[in-house]
Design an enzyme around this catalytic site. Structure first.
Site, mmCIF file in Angstrom:
data_model
loop_
_atom_site.group_PDB
_atom_site.id
_atom_site.type_symbol
_atom_site.label_atom_id
_atom_site.label_comp_id
_atom_site.label_asym_id
_atom_site.label_seq_id
_atom_site.Cartn_x
_atom_site.Cartn_y
_atom_site.Cartn_z
ATOM 1 N N HIS A 330 0.849 -1.188 0.000
ATOM 2 C CA HIS A 330 0.000 0.000 0.000
ATOM 3 C C HIS A 330 0.882 1.233 0.000
ATOM 4 O O HIS A 330 1.993 1.217 0.536
ATOM 5 C CB HIS A 330 -0.928 -0.007 1.227
ATOM 6 N N ASP A 389 -8.067 -4.330 -0.417
ATOM 7 C CA ASP A 389 -8.501 -4.862 -1.705
ATOM 8 C C ASP A 389 -8.141 -6.337 -1.872
ATOM 9 O O ASP A 389 -8.729 -7.025 -2.709
ATOM 10 C CB ASP A 389 -7.874 -4.063 -2.849
#
Length: 452
Positions: A330, A389
């Site tokens: 991320h 996700d």
């Protein structure tokens, strides 16, 4: 003469001319200290503004040094773990409560929450014949573009579309929050009928149901869903509702809002950003990556075989050849993404209920192996871990949501954060956002056409 829909050899040739004359040597970015992606070499974002809507913590100062720490996410100063634990422990839906918190800066009382839920329920209506005349017209396979078109078209149904006074923008934002599930699900049904030849059904939302319940009710032919399914989808909406002012689509919201334009144009721009596979479209990439893994690895419980596949991903030898393990890593978090940790608890329960434990074990294996593989194949300035996700696409598949709706469901949540940031920009800032770019092109002289 016709509208071109294919790349011709001439277009390819022109593209190469463009590439040749537009390319910038990579070393110049370092020479001029340009923060590519508005991030420095350590991944820290360039500060572009102030916000009091949400905060992300991924590093802590220890003896004067920045040290990666387990990720924390705060909505209006409240830890996301405490917020989700609160409504889940009381067996309530949380999305509407979190919407109130993000928009107005404080948790609602029971009376305020009831009134707010009723307000949103009364807004769950599209203009007369909008579904027939707009959504059903020229349906496309990409639901994000369909959603954007619907949002832009709503502008023409709004008598005060260009009024950017606070009360009017708040009205518009609440309208969009309320109807996004309808625009998304109806857009899918139109595509499913027109391009896939399947039966068409349009179910109206119910006022007394939560956003998550209405999404499942409108989507499924029989309108049926379990309370647990709706609660898991509700949790997904809460976790995706907001994530700081610096994420791409929210920053887009600030940038476009600063120009003084209308709400519909602003939200359409944010949708265009969210659609990208590096942003909201990542969960689709995760699901497709796992489908490719299952197609290319005979035994998905074989750790070495799975690790070898992950190495091929990084070396651009597998899946889409982009060199990425989707769902891992991320821009902000390093040790852990708090949203993924919260989500994972319910992913396992849902997998057990749906008979998908083999898939769940495959996901957890990749989650464990990927950081090790990335660490051995890449130079990293910070750690990597699974992001939200990584599991959201798996959850959506277990909820029988079609792949085409994965990113629009994200948008149904993030419209709340976009709305909060649009209001914040209008309240606090009156300057258009206009960063500087350094021009490195040498000056030249004009040469007459016959002499070139």
């Amino acid at each position: 003469m016709s509208f071109q829909t294919i790349v011709t050899p001439e277009m390819t040739e022109l593209a190469e001319i463009c590439r040749e004359n537009t390319g910038i040597p990579r070393e110049l970015y370092a020479e001029y200290d340009i923060k590519k992606g508005l991030r420095d070499v350590n991944g820290t974002g360039v500060r572009a503004g102030l916000t009091n809507i949400s905060n992300i913590v991924s590093f802590k100062n220890v003896d004067g040094k920045r040290v990666p720490c387990p990720g924390e996410l705060y909505y209006r100063g409240m830890n996301i773990n405490d917020l989700t634990r609160g409504f889940l422990s009381e067996n309530r839906f949380g999305f509407e409560e979190i919407t109130y918190l993000l928009l107005f800066g404080a948790l609602p009382t029971k009376e305020q929450l009831d009134e707010f839920c009723e307000l949103l329920a009364n807004q769950r209506a599209l203009p007369k014949n909008f579904t027939r005349d707009v959504i059903m017209k020229a349906p496309a396979h990409d639901m994000m573009n369909t959603l954007s078109r619907s949002v832009l078209t709503l502008y023409y149904y709004d008598k005060n579309a260009d009024d950017i006074s606070l009360p009017n923008v708040l009205r518009q934002c609440l309208n969009l929050i309320a109807v996004f599930p309808m625009l998304s699900v109806y857009g899918y049904h139109a595509y499913n009928h027109d391009q896939c030849g399947r039966s068409l059904y349009i179910h109206a939302p119910r006022k007394k149901l939560s956003a998550a319940e209405n999404i499942l009710r409108m989507l499924r032919p029989d309108k049926q869903y379990t309370d647990f399914e709706a609660k898991v989808l509700d949790l997904a909406l809460v976790l995706h509702a907001e994530h700081g002012g610096g994420n791409n689509s929210t920053f887009t919201t600030h940038v476009v809002t600063s120009s003084g334009t209308d709400t519909y144009s602003t939200i359409a721009a944010a949708l265009g950003s969210l659609k990208g596979p590096k942003h909201g479209g990542a969960n689709i990439k995760v699901v497709r990556m796992f489908d490719d893994l299952k197609s290319n690895v005979t035994d998905v419980t074989d750790e070495e075989a799975v690790a070898d596949y992950l190495r091929k991903l990084l070396n651009k030898e597998a899946f889409d050849h982009q060199g990425l393990i989707y769902g891992i890593g991320h821009a902000v978090y390093s040790v852990s993404d708090p949203r993924a940790l919260i989500f994972k608890k319910y992913v396992q329960q849902l997998a057990e209920a749906k008979g998908r434990m083999r898939d769940y074990q495959m996901y957890t294996l990749v989650e464990r192996l990927a950081p090790e593989v990335i660490g051995s194949e890449r130079h990293m300035y910070k750690g990597v871990s699974a992001n939200v996700d990584f599991y959201s696409g798996f959850v959506y598949s277990m909820l029988d949501l079609p792949l085409e709706l994965y990113t629009p469901i994200f948008a149904c949540a993030r419209i709340v954060g976009w709305s909060a940031h649009r209001l914040e920009e209008l309240i606090n800032v009156d300057k258009i956002i206009r960063p500087a770019y350094l021009n490195i092109c040498e000056t030249g002289t004009y040469i007459p056409l016959e002499e070139r």
